[in-house]
Structure formats: C-alpha cells, structure tokens
Design an enzyme around this catalytic site. Structure first.
Site, short mmCIF file in Angstrom:
data_model
loop_
_atom_site.label_atom_id
_atom_site.label_comp_id
_atom_site.label_asym_id
_atom_site.label_seq_id
_atom_site.Cartn_x
_atom_site.Cartn_y
_atom_site.Cartn_z
N GLU A 9 37.54 38.16 29.64
CA GLU A 9 37.23 39.32 30.49
C GLU A 9 36.77 40.52 29.66
O GLU A 9 35.88 41.27 30.08
CB GLU A 9 38.46 39.69 31.32
CG GLU A 9 38.81 38.62 32.36
CD GLU A 9 40.16 38.83 33.03
OE1 GLU A 9 40.86 39.84 32.74
OE2 GLU A 9 40.53 37.98 33.87
N ASN A 50 45.09 46.31 45.74
CA ASN A 50 46.34 46.42 45.00
C ASN A 50 46.22 47.23 43.71
O ASN A 50 46.96 47.00 42.75
CB ASN A 50 46.93 45.02 44.74
CG ASN A 50 45.91 44.10 44.10
OD1 ASN A 50 44.86 44.56 43.65
ND2 ASN A 50 46.22 42.82 44.02
N TYR A 85 35.46 37.04 38.33
CA TYR A 85 36.30 36.31 39.28
C TYR A 85 35.86 34.85 39.44
O TYR A 85 36.06 34.25 40.50
CB TYR A 85 36.30 37.03 40.63
CG TYR A 85 37.21 38.25 40.67
CD1 TYR A 85 38.57 38.15 40.35
CD2 TYR A 85 36.72 39.50 41.03
CE1 TYR A 85 39.41 39.27 40.38
CE2 TYR A 85 37.56 40.63 41.07
CZ TYR A 85 38.91 40.50 40.75
OH TYR A 85 39.74 41.60 40.79
N HIS A 93 43.90 45.52 38.31
CA HIS A 93 43.78 44.14 37.81
C HIS A 93 44.36 44.13 36.40
O HIS A 93 44.21 45.10 35.66
CB HIS A 93 42.31 43.74 37.73
CG HIS A 93 42.07 42.53 36.85
ND1 HIS A 93 42.21 41.24 37.32
CD2 HIS A 93 41.75 42.42 35.53
CE1 HIS A 93 41.97 40.38 36.34
NE2 HIS A 93 41.68 41.07 35.24
N LYS A 134 41.13 49.51 40.31
CA LYS A 134 40.20 49.03 41.32
C LYS A 134 39.69 50.20 42.18
O LYS A 134 40.26 51.31 42.14
CB LYS A 134 40.90 47.97 42.18
CG LYS A 134 41.30 46.71 41.40
CD LYS A 134 41.91 45.65 42.31
CE LYS A 134 42.24 44.38 41.55
NZ LYS A 134 42.69 43.29 42.47
P1 IDP Z 1 46.13 38.91 40.55
O1 IDP Z 1 45.20 40.09 40.67
O2 IDP Z 1 47.55 39.28 40.84
O3 IDP Z 1 45.96 38.14 39.26
P2 IDP Z 1 44.65 36.75 41.85
O4 IDP Z 1 45.28 35.59 42.54
O5 IDP Z 1 43.99 36.51 40.53
O6 IDP Z 1 45.74 37.91 41.75
O7 IDP Z 1 43.58 37.34 42.88
C1 IDP Z 1 42.62 38.28 42.45
C2 IDP Z 1 42.55 39.40 43.48
O8 IDP Z 1 42.03 38.87 44.71
C3 IDP Z 1 43.90 40.00 43.87
O9 IDP Z 1 44.34 40.99 42.98
C4 IDP Z 1 43.60 40.55 45.24
O10 IDP Z 1 42.89 41.79 45.17
C5 IDP Z 1 42.67 39.49 45.82
N1 IDP Z 1 43.40 38.44 46.56
C6 IDP Z 1 44.13 37.43 46.02
N2 IDP Z 1 44.64 36.61 46.97
C7 IDP Z 1 44.19 37.11 48.15
C8 IDP Z 1 44.36 36.69 49.51
O11 IDP Z 1 45.02 35.68 49.82
N3 IDP Z 1 43.76 37.46 50.46
C9 IDP Z 1 43.02 38.57 50.16
N4 IDP Z 1 42.82 38.97 48.90
C10 IDP Z 1 43.40 38.27 47.90
MG MG Z 2 44.26 37.12 38.58
#
Ligand code: IDP
Ligand code: MG
Length: 142
Positions: free
Chosen positions: A134, A120, A53, A123, A13
């Site tokens: 994807e 984080n 997304y 992805h 990212k």
């Molecule tokens: P993942 O990346 O671990 O699969 P997902 O739930 O698919 O997590 O969420 C996609 C991305 O959206 C996350 O990696 C993070 O960058 C962001 N994200 C997810 N939940 C939150 C939240 O509650 N607050 C802010 N950003 C979030």
């Molecule tokens: Mg995800």
C-alpha cells in the site's frame, strides 16, 4: 516479526476529513509514540483505489466503497515504529464503528450514518506485506 523501521499506511477517509478529525487521528498516532514519515491530502482516483482495495474486487460493497473513498479528500499517512502495523490496527479498532469499543478511533469517532457503506474514519494496513504494497501505491517515492 518487528523491526525498527516497520511502517504502516494510515488513511483518514473522506468522512474523517470532512468531519474535521484529521488532527485527532494524528494526535492519537503521535501520542502513542509512532513517528510520522509522510503525509498527503488528496482526492484519490478510482484507479489508485482499485489497486489499494484489490482484495475486495467482486464483493457486494466494492463499488460503494470506491464511490465513498473517491468522494472527497483523504489524508494518507505513513507512520513508523516497532509493531506499528499491529499497533495502529489496535488504535483504529474493528471495522464496524457501531460496535468498535470506546477508546478506539472507530469506536470513539465513528458511527453508522445510514449511507450503505461502512464509514469508519480510518484505514490501517493489516499486515507488513499489505503495508509495503500500500505504501508503494500511495507514496511511490518512498
Ligand atoms: P478494515 O478496514 O477494517 O481492514 P476491510 O474488511 O478490509 O476492513 O474492508 C475495507 C473497508 O470496506 C472497510 O473499512 C469499510 O469501509 C468497508 N466495508 C467492509 N465491509 C463492509 C460491508 O460489509 N459493508 C459495507 N462496507 C464494508
Ligand atoms: Mg482491510
């Protein structure tokens, strides 16, 4: 189900690219033993991110997520190997880098920077079905 040519989509990212962590992420994928199939550095457009997304449309963090993901270059990677979808999710660790265990990419390399959105580093596709969806979005030529 595993298969010899299982593939997953990994994204380094914008936070990971700007912090110089592309090599470290690639190192972890390669030393785990997965094969790199495709790789591309680009700034993703909002349309591509909306497709990528789609499951998060309407969530409170959606707009911030698209702003963050389109804020700079990302590195898109296709990696291959038996059970690579599950394997890369395990390498990446849980979503929140503050509590992701040490030893994982998010746990070792990520933290809360106070920007509102969860930055984080990476992805990883969450199922074989997501991976195939994807990979078509990011690498239609594959
Ligand atoms: P993942 O990346 O671990 O699969 P997902 O739930 O698919 O997590 O969420 C996609 C991305 O959206 C996350 O990696 C993070 O960058 C962001 N994200 C997810 N939940 C939150 C939240 O509650 N607050 C802010 N950003 C979030
Ligand atoms: Mg995800």
């Amino acid at each position: 189900m595993s298969s010899p040519n299982e593939r997953t989509l990994v994204l380094v990212k914008p936070d990971g690219v700007s912090r110089g962590l592309v090599g470290e992420v690639l190192h972890r994928i390669e030393t785990k033993g997965y094969r790199l199939v495709a790789m591309d550095l680009r700034v993703p457009g909002r349309d591509l991110l909306a497709e990528h997304y789609a499951e998060h449309h309407g969530k409170p963090f959606y707009a911030g997520l698209v702003d963050f993901m389109s804020s700079g270059p990302v590195v898109a990677i296709v990696a291959e190997g038996q059970r690579v979808v599950e394997g890369f999710r395990s390498l990446a660790g849980p979503t929140d880098p503050t509590v992701a265990p040490p030893g994982t990419i998010r746990g070792d390399l990520g933290r809360d920077w106070g920007h509102g959105i969860t930055e984080n580093v990476v992805h990883g596709s969450d199922s074989r079905e997501s991976a195939s969806r994807e990979i078509k979005i990011w690498f239609p030529e594959l």
